[in-house]
Structures are given as structure tokens and as C-alpha cells.
Scaffold this motif. Structure first.
Motif, PDB file in Angstrom:
ATOM      1  N   ALA A 278       0.825  -1.207   0.000  1.00  0.00           N
ATOM      2  CA  ALA A 278       0.000   0.000   0.000  1.00  0.00           C
ATOM      3  C   ALA A 278       0.861   1.259   0.000  1.00  0.00           C
ATOM      4  CB  ALA A 278      -0.916  -0.009   1.217  1.00  0.00           C
ATOM      5  N   GLY A 279       2.102   1.119   0.414  1.00  0.00           N
ATOM      6  CA  GLY A 279       2.993   2.264   0.491  1.00  0.00           C
ATOM      7  C   GLY A 279       3.865   2.170   1.732  1.00  0.00           C
ATOM      8  N   LEU A 280       4.688   3.181   1.916  1.00  0.00           N
ATOM      9  CA  LEU A 280       5.552   3.231   3.086  1.00  0.00           C
ATOM     10  C   LEU A 280       4.963   4.260   4.061  1.00  0.00           C
ATOM     11  CD1 LEU A 280       8.400   2.493   4.377  1.00  0.00           C
ATOM     12  CD2 LEU A 280       9.129   4.693   3.429  1.00  0.00           C
ATOM     13  N   ALA A 281       4.573   3.805   5.220  1.00  0.00           N
ATOM     14  CA  ALA A 281       4.026   4.734   6.210  1.00  0.00           C
ATOM     15  C   ALA A 281       5.099   5.092   7.229  1.00  0.00           C
ATOM     16  CB  ALA A 281       2.812   4.122   6.904  1.00  0.00           C
ATOM     17  N   ILE A 282       5.425   6.381   7.288  1.00  0.00           N
ATOM     18  CA  ILE A 282       6.352   6.866   8.310  1.00  0.00           C
ATOM     19  C   ILE A 282       5.498   7.446   9.432  1.00  0.00           C
ATOM     20  CG2 ILE A 282       8.193   8.513   8.829  1.00  0.00           C
ATOM     21  CD1 ILE A 282       8.924   8.446   5.825  1.00  0.00           C
ATOM     22  N   THR A 283       5.525   6.782  10.587  1.00  0.00           N
ATOM     23  CA  THR A 283       4.647   7.212  11.677  1.00  0.00           C
ATOM     24  C   THR A 283       5.474   7.774  12.833  1.00  0.00           C
ATOM     25  OG1 THR A 283       4.631   5.092  12.841  1.00  0.00           O
ATOM     26  CG2 THR A 283       3.029   5.363  11.076  1.00  0.00           C
ATOM     27  N   TYR A 284       4.935   8.767  13.497  1.00  0.00           N
ATOM     28  CA  TYR A 284       5.675   9.390  14.607  1.00  0.00           C
ATOM     29  C   TYR A 284       4.727  10.220  15.474  1.00  0.00           C
ATOM     30  CZ  TYR A 284       5.286  13.886  12.242  1.00  0.00           C
ATOM     31  OH  TYR A 284       4.790  15.028  11.667  1.00  0.00           O
TER      32      TYR A 284
ATOM     33  N   ASN B  81      15.162  10.601   2.847  1.00  0.00           N
ATOM     34  CA  ASN B  81      15.836   9.312   2.641  1.00  0.00           C
ATOM     35  C   ASN B  81      15.006   8.335   1.823  1.00  0.00           C
ATOM     36  OD1 ASN B  81      18.003  10.166   4.103  1.00  0.00           O
ATOM     37  ND2 ASN B  81      17.367   9.171   6.015  1.00  0.00           N
ATOM     38  N   ASN B  82      13.685   8.528   1.834  1.00  0.00           N
ATOM     39  CA  ASN B  82      12.807   7.589   1.133  1.00  0.00           C
ATOM     40  C   ASN B  82      12.176   8.203  -0.114  1.00  0.00           C
ATOM     41  OD1 ASN B  82      12.538   4.989   2.802  1.00  0.00           O
ATOM     42  ND2 ASN B  82      12.417   6.601   4.335  1.00  0.00           N
ATOM     43  N   LYS B  83      12.690   9.352  -0.512  1.00  0.00           N
ATOM     44  CA  LYS B  83      12.139  10.054  -1.668  1.00  0.00           C
ATOM     45  C   LYS B  83      12.066   9.121  -2.874  1.00  0.00           C
ATOM     46  CE  LYS B  83      12.350  14.390  -4.112  1.00  0.00           C
ATOM     47  NZ  LYS B  83      13.150  15.522  -4.565  1.00  0.00           N
ATOM     48  N   GLY B  84      10.940   9.197  -3.598  1.00  0.00           N
ATOM     49  CA  GLY B  84      10.780   8.320  -4.764  1.00  0.00           C
ATOM     50  C   GLY B  84       9.840   7.163  -4.478  1.00  0.00           C
ATOM     51  N   LYS B  85       9.698   6.816  -3.192  1.00  0.00           N
ATOM     52  CA  LYS B  85       8.742   5.754  -2.830  1.00  0.00           C
ATOM     53  C   LYS B  85       7.348   6.363  -2.630  1.00  0.00           C
ATOM     54  CE  LYS B  85      12.219   2.983  -0.444  1.00  0.00           C
ATOM     55  NZ  LYS B  85      12.740   2.642   0.883  1.00  0.00           N
ATOM     56  N   LYS B  86       6.352   5.464  -2.514  1.00  0.00           N
ATOM     57  CA  LYS B  86       5.001   5.950  -2.170  1.00  0.00           C
ATOM     58  C   LYS B  86       4.962   6.196  -0.665  1.00  0.00           C
ATOM     59  CE  LYS B  86       1.476   3.372  -3.545  1.00  0.00           C
ATOM     60  NZ  LYS B  86       0.851   2.038  -3.806  1.00  0.00           N
ATOM     61  N   ILE B  87       5.144   7.432  -0.260  1.00  0.00           N
ATOM     62  CA  ILE B  87       5.272   7.692   1.187  1.00  0.00           C
ATOM     63  C   ILE B  87       4.007   8.324   1.770  1.00  0.00           C
ATOM     64  CG2 ILE B  87       6.680   8.729   3.001  1.00  0.00           C
ATOM     65  CD1 ILE B  87       8.836   9.240   0.911  1.00  0.00           C
ATOM     66  N   LEU B  88       3.604   7.788   2.914  1.00  0.00           N
ATOM     67  CA  LEU B  88       2.533   8.388   3.703  1.00  0.00           C
ATOM     68  C   LEU B  88       3.128   8.787   5.050  1.00  0.00           C
ATOM     69  CD1 LEU B  88      -0.519   8.966   4.225  1.00  0.00           C
ATOM     70  CD2 LEU B  88      -0.674   6.649   5.148  1.00  0.00           C
ATOM     71  N   LEU B  89       3.043  10.071   5.350  1.00  0.00           N
ATOM     72  CA  LEU B  89       3.542  10.536   6.634  1.00  0.00           C
ATOM     73  C   LEU B  89       2.368  10.606   7.612  1.00  0.00           C
ATOM     74  CD1 LEU B  89       6.112  11.613   8.037  1.00  0.00           C
ATOM     75  CD2 LEU B  89       5.348  13.915   7.433  1.00  0.00           C
ATOM     76  N   VAL B  90       2.532   9.959   8.759  1.00  0.00           N
ATOM     77  CA  VAL B  90       1.420   9.880   9.711  1.00  0.00           C
ATOM     78  C   VAL B  90       1.873  10.400  11.075  1.00  0.00           C
ATOM     79  CG1 VAL B  90      -0.288   8.378  10.778  1.00  0.00           C
ATOM     80  CG2 VAL B  90       0.577   7.833   8.504  1.00  0.00           C
TER      81      VAL B  90
ATOM     82  N   ARG C 251       7.339  18.414  -0.235  1.00  0.00           N
ATOM     83  CA  ARG C 251       5.906  18.336   0.032  1.00  0.00           C
ATOM     84  C   ARG C 251       5.179  17.438  -0.962  1.00  0.00           C
ATOM     85  NH1 ARG C 251       1.990  16.943   1.067  1.00  0.00           N
ATOM     86  NH2 ARG C 251       0.068  17.882   1.870  1.00  0.00           N
ATOM     87  N   ASP C 252       5.593  17.493  -2.243  1.00  0.00           N
ATOM     88  CA  ASP C 252       4.896  16.699  -3.256  1.00  0.00           C
ATOM     89  C   ASP C 252       5.316  15.223  -3.237  1.00  0.00           C
ATOM     90  OD1 ASP C 252       3.591  18.970  -4.011  1.00  0.00           O
ATOM     91  OD2 ASP C 252       5.083  19.523  -5.533  1.00  0.00           O
ATOM     92  N   SER C 253       6.309  14.894  -2.432  1.00  0.00           N
ATOM     93  CA  SER C 253       6.767  13.504  -2.364  1.00  0.00           C
ATOM     94  C   SER C 253       5.970  12.677  -1.370  1.00  0.00           C
ATOM     95  CB  SER C 253       8.239  13.448  -1.939  1.00  0.00           C
ATOM     96  OG  SER C 253       9.012  14.298  -2.724  1.00  0.00           O
ATOM     97  N   VAL C 254       5.137  13.328  -0.560  1.00  0.00           N
ATOM     98  CA  VAL C 254       4.413  12.593   0.488  1.00  0.00           C
ATOM     99  C   VAL C 254       2.947  12.999   0.575  1.00  0.00           C
ATOM    100  CG1 VAL C 254       6.253  12.142   2.154  1.00  0.00           C
ATOM    101  CG2 VAL C 254       5.145  14.378   2.142  1.00  0.00           C
ATOM    102  N   LYS C 255       2.158  12.056   1.043  1.00  0.00           N
ATOM    103  CA  LYS C 255       0.819  12.399   1.527  1.00  0.00           C
ATOM    104  C   LYS C 255       0.962  12.539   3.040  1.00  0.00           C
ATOM    105  CE  LYS C 255      -1.518  11.809  -2.368  1.00  0.00           C
ATOM    106  NZ  LYS C 255      -2.147  12.966  -3.045  1.00  0.00           N
TER     107      LYS C 255
END
Lengths: 339, 218
Positions: B94-100, B143-152, B177-181
Motif C-alpha cells: 500500500a505504500g511506506l508509512a512513516i509514523t511518529y 531518505n525515502n524520496k521516490g517511494k510511495k510515502i505516507l507521513l502519519v 511536500r509533493d513527495s508525500v501524503k
């Protein structure tokens, strides 16, 4: 109708006696950057030094116009007292609890037999003494402390929410322990001149833990604090965060005189859900008080007043960057409201 | 046991907050030949879905949810290494979720639940933990630019919520900004706030967060 001092007016309003108009107060934290600049008492020093704490509390009255003085500005002194690791606050941010010290019943035993004479809770009591000496005849002096359920969570960590489910004996033992502390601390604040007690118990929410757990792990313990305060003729205000609408009757069953609700609660519904507790609130501290104009604050205040709120106030702690004129707009609305 | 019985058992261990039982059932399922993806999608996730629904319906509360999440975590510990093998490097799921949790805030209950739910719904997870400064968040995104990133990001306190605005600004300044949701959650977070600071979405609770996240990443 007779004229009252702000002290008499608030005491009467909290205990259901008639008054000439609404008192203008905040039961949640009052410190802002504007007040720090005006008083020269800044966070984090104002959290640790009694003179500065009193000076910043006093600014709530002298700068904003609140008809009360209130300390402290955070809810970590209690956990700090028991040795929890604290992340220090900054000028704009309150300190927070990051380490926990109690994981089982044996741990509780190690902490018994403490003396209240050390730590920042002593600073709070000293600040209350300074404020009471200066304003005690005229203004309400509010002491605020964390509630026993949230203190238990600070001491035990987030596993606390599972502990009440999986280990009832430990859960109840920790509640006894934190409540004994809260009662002793509240009494000490009263001895130093506090005449109104605010219990801030953010995570003791029936919305989070459900009515059954709330009834077992919160009500009897709040009741102990309320009983001790009522013996000293001190009214008690309880603040719990979140949508407490459905939990209000349970919250009231502990005997508190007033309940402070946050912006997620519909005030008219809340007023209908309690028997005689005074509903306090509930302007949104971010989307109204901090980020809007005095005109919008007045409009929103009017809605809350029309909904039948007992005391117009912020729905939660005031954000430190809140403009003074917005708080003054709220104060003005409260002062011009007759019941 | 039939395959369906195995899946039902997995689901029930989650719903009944049976932590040890859930780990055991997961191992049994693997031994009987089910894939990690099947175990998650057809067994555990439906369990968490029921838990989420029950929470929304106020039938259960935080204590029970945290126990179910713990059961889920026990299963995921077993499944994560297997999942890596099954998926291979190319599959982003589904993508890469970066959670914090935002700097200044250490309230991680909501954060943990959301992280668990996202993992259960096919996201790869980078869990940055609590009290994370915006610089670190930006660095992780870069560091993860280019992947499907979701910042949570989550924040329980009003004061720490304010930092979410800076997160969005910092990502914009760094050209990321355009690299992540971006999703933000936490008690004080409202739709209005999300709109004001230029984030993408928020959600009512952990179950809702997974739904919103999947929609956002479509």
C-alpha cells in the motif's frame, strides 16, 4: 442584587447560589507569552520558582482581567515528585512526563511514606501562599493538580490502560496510592490559601475507558478528593478532555461542584446531562481563542452562553501564544452576562 | 482444521484479546501452509476491523483495543520476516508509512494503534516513535524520496499539535511536500486544522485511519 467580591461571586456561582453576574475565570492553565513579557516571569522558570509562578499567575488577573489567580501552569509536578523522568518545558511549551516509575504492586510500596516537603509541589504551595497573602481577600485563589487516574498513568506509563483491564488488584492499589497523594497535596494547597480546587484528569475519560471502568477506577477516587475539599469548604472543579458528553452524569456522581468540558462537547446537551454540577467551558483554545479575532471570540462566546454554560471559559489549557485581546474578549463576555 | 477455520481462529484471537493465542494461531497457520499475506488480510485484519467497529459503537474501549493491538503485534513479530521473503523488494504494497508522535509529545497510544492498523493493511512501516523533531521527520522523508510515502503524525496535546504546521512548512521548504501524503491525528486535530496547515487528511480513530490512508494512497 448585592455586589460581590470576585472571590464571593465565584464561590457562590460554583455552589449554586444566586449572583449578580457571571465571574470571568479560566479553570485551565492561564499562562501566555504576552503575560510572561508583561510580568517578566517566563516559562520554564515560572514553573520552578514560587515568586515567578505567582507573578505569572497574577498577570492573568492584571493583564488579561481574569477574576481569579491560578497555579500551576502544567500537570507534571506530581509525577516529577515521584521521580518520573520529565522533558523540560520551554518558553512556549509545558514540560511533559517521559519516564515511568511504577510497574507493579511491589513498586508502589517503595514510594509509600513520602514527605510532601520536597519538589515542585512545594513551589506550587509557596506560590499559592504569595497569591493568597496579596489577593486572598478579594480574588479566588485556584489550586490545580493532576487527577489520580492520570497520575497513575504518568507513574505506570501507557500500559496503565491495559493494567486496569488485566490486573485489577494492581490498578486499584495504584489508584488508592495516587488518590492518597492527591488528597494530601490538595489539603496542603488549601492550608496555604487555595480556596478553589481544580482536578485536571485528562485521560480519565469514560469515552476512552468506558463507563464500567470509569465507575470502578475513577468515581470513588474523585469522591475522596471532593469529600476532603468539601470538609474545608473548598469547591471542586473537574476537567477531563475529549467528548465527555455521555460520561457527565458519572463524573458528577463523585460530588464535584463543577465540570469543565472541552470544545468537543455540546454545552446545551451537557447542561441537560448533569443534575446540579456547573458546566464550565468551552471555547476552542486553538481554532477560536488562539487563531481568531476578538470579534469571533465574542460570537463564539455568545453561542456558549446561549447554550446555558455555567461559567464561560476555555475548553482546555490556553495556548501560550494566544493574543491577550482574544482572552479579554472572552472575559468581557463573561462579565456582561447575567444568569 | 480447514483454511476457513484457521482464519476464523486468527480473527477470534484478535477480537478476544488473546495475545498468546494469537501468536500460536499465527504459527499454526504458517505451518499449515497459509501465506503471511493471507494470514494478515483474511484473518488478523478482519479481527482488527471488528475491534475498530466495536470501538466506534462504544461496545469496547481503550483497554480492550490495546490488548487486541498487542495480540496483533505478537502475530506481526512472527509474520514480518516471512512477509519480507514473500514480497521481495519490488513490491511496495500500500505504500511506506512513516509514523511518529510530534516533538514535545510522548502520548503514543493513538500512534501505536494507528501504526498497527496501517501495518495490518499492507503498509510498510517506519515507526519513528515519540517526541520526534521535525528535522528528523524531514530527513526520513528525504531518505525515502521516490517511494510511495505516507507521513502519519500524531499529537495528543494542543501545544504539540502546533508543531504539525511547522512539519508541513519544513517539508515544503525542502522541496519534499509533493513527495508525500500527510495525515495528522490526535485529540485536538480537526478537519479545519488539516485544511489550514495544508496537510492531506485526518481520521476519527485507528480503524478509520487505515481506511483514510488506503484511499489517500490510491
Amino acid at each position: 442584587m448585592a455586589e460581590y467580591t470576585p472571590k464571593e461571586r465565584l464561590a457562590r456561582a460554583l455552589t449554586g447560589q444566586p449572583v449578580d453576574r457571571m465571574p470571568a475565570i479560566s479553570v485551565t492553565q492561564t499562562g501566555t507569552v504576552d503575560q510572561m513579557e508583561a510580568s517578566g516571569a517566563f516559562w520554564p522558570e515560572a514553573n520552578e520558582d514560587a515568586e515567578k509562578m505567582a507573578a505569572l499567575a497574577e498577570a492573568g488577573h492584571n493583564v488579561v482581567g481574569f477574576e481569579a489567580v491560578r497555579v500551576p501552569f502544567d500537570i507534571t509536578a506530581e509525577a516529577e515528585f515521584f521521580g518520573c523522568e520529565i522533558k523540560p518545558g520551554t518558553r512556549e511549551q509545558q514540560p511533559s512526563v517521559i519516564g515511568h516509575v511504577i510497574s507493579n504492586t511491589e513498586d508502589i510500596e517503595k514510594f509509600k511514606g513520602y514527605s510532601l516537603d520536597h519538589g515542585r509541589i512545594g513551589v506550587v504551595c509557596d506560590a499559592i501562599r504569595i497569591l493568597a497573602d496579596k489577593y486572598g481577600d478579594e480574588l479566588p485563589v485556584m489550586g490545580s493538580m493532576i487527577g489520580p487516574f492520570s497520575l497513575a498513568q504518568h507513574l505506570n506509563g501507557d500500559d496503565w490502560f491495559m493494567a486496569i483491564f488485566t490486573d485489577e488488584a494492581f490498578g486499584l492499589a495504584l489508584m488508592e496510592f495516587t488518590t492518597d497523594f492527591c488528597v494530601a497535596y490538595a489539603k496542603k494547597m488549601v492550608e496555604n490559601g487555595a480556596d478553589t480546587m481544580v482536578i485536571i484528569d485528562p485521560t480519565a475519560s469514560a469515552q476512552l475507558i468506558g463507563a464500567e471502568f470509569y465507575e470502578k477506577f475513577v468515581v470513588p477516587y474523585h469522591a475522596k478528593i471532593v469529600d476532603a475539599m468539601h470538609e474545608a469548604d473548598v469547591p471542586v472543579v473537574l476537567h477531563i478532555c475529549g467528548d465527555t458528553t455521555k460520561g457527565l452524569a458519572l463524573m458528577e456522581s463523585s460530588g464535584v461542584d463543577a465540570i469543565s468540558v472541552d470544545q468537543n462537547v455540546d454545552v446545551a446537551t451537557a447542561v441537560g446531562n448533569v443534575d446540579k454540577a456547573v458546566i464550565v467551558g468551552n471555547l476552542d483554545p486553538v481554532n477560536v481563542l488562539w487563531n481568531q479575532t476578538p470579534e469571533v471570540v465574542k460570537e463564539e462566546s455568545q453561542k456558549v452562553l446561549d447554550a446555558g454554560v455555567g461559567l464561560l471559559a476555555p475548553g482546555c489549557g490556553i495556548v501560550s501564544k494566544t493574543p491577550t485581546e482574544n482572552l479579554q474578549a472572552m472575559v468581557e463576555m463573561a462579565k456582561s452576562h447575567k444568569y | 482444521m480447514s483454511k476457513q477455520e484457521i482464519l476464523d481462529k486468527l480473527r477470534d484471537t484478535i477480537v478476544n484479546q488473546n495475545i498468546n493465542g494469537c501468536a500460536e494461531a499465527t504459527q499454526e497457520a504458517l505451518d499449515s501452509g497459509l501465506t503471511a499475506v493471507e494470514i494478515i488480510n483474511a484473518g488478523l485484519s478482519p479481527g482488527m476491523k471488528i475491534v475498530g467497529d466495536k470501538f466506534e459503537a462504544a461496545e469496547i474501549y481503550l483497554p480492550q483495543i490495546m490488548m487486541s493491538a498487542k495480540a496483533m503485534n505478537a502475530a506481526m513479530e512472527i509474520l514480518l520476516p516471512v512477509l519480507e521473503e514473500e514480497k521481495g523488494e519490488a513490491d511496495e504494497g500500500a505504500g511506506l508509512a512513516i509514523t511518529y508522535v510530534q516533538e514535545g509529545d510522548i502520548h503514543d497510544i493513538g500512534h501505536r494503534l494507528v501504526t498497527t492498523m496501517l501495518g495490518a493493511n499492507g503498509f510498510k512501516i517506519v515507526d519513528m516513535g515519540v517526541d520526534v523533531p521535525n528535522e528528523k521527520v524531514t530527513e526520513e522523508v528525504a531518505n525515502n524520496k521516490g517511494k510511495k510515502i505516507l507521513l502519519v503524525g500524531s499529537a495528543l496535546m494542543t501545544t504539540s499539535m502546533l508543531g504539525q504546521k511547522d512539519t508541513v512548512e519544513m517539508l515544503s521548504e525542502e522541496g519534499l511536500r509533493d513527495s508525500v501524503k500527510i495525515m495528522f491525528g490526535g485529540a485536538p486535530v480537526s478537519e479545519k486544522w488539516i485544511e489550514e496547515i495544508g496537510a492531506d487528511a485526518t481520521a476519527e480513530n485507528a480503524a478509520d485511519a487505515a481506511r483514510v490512508a488506503l484511499n489517500l494512497m490510491k
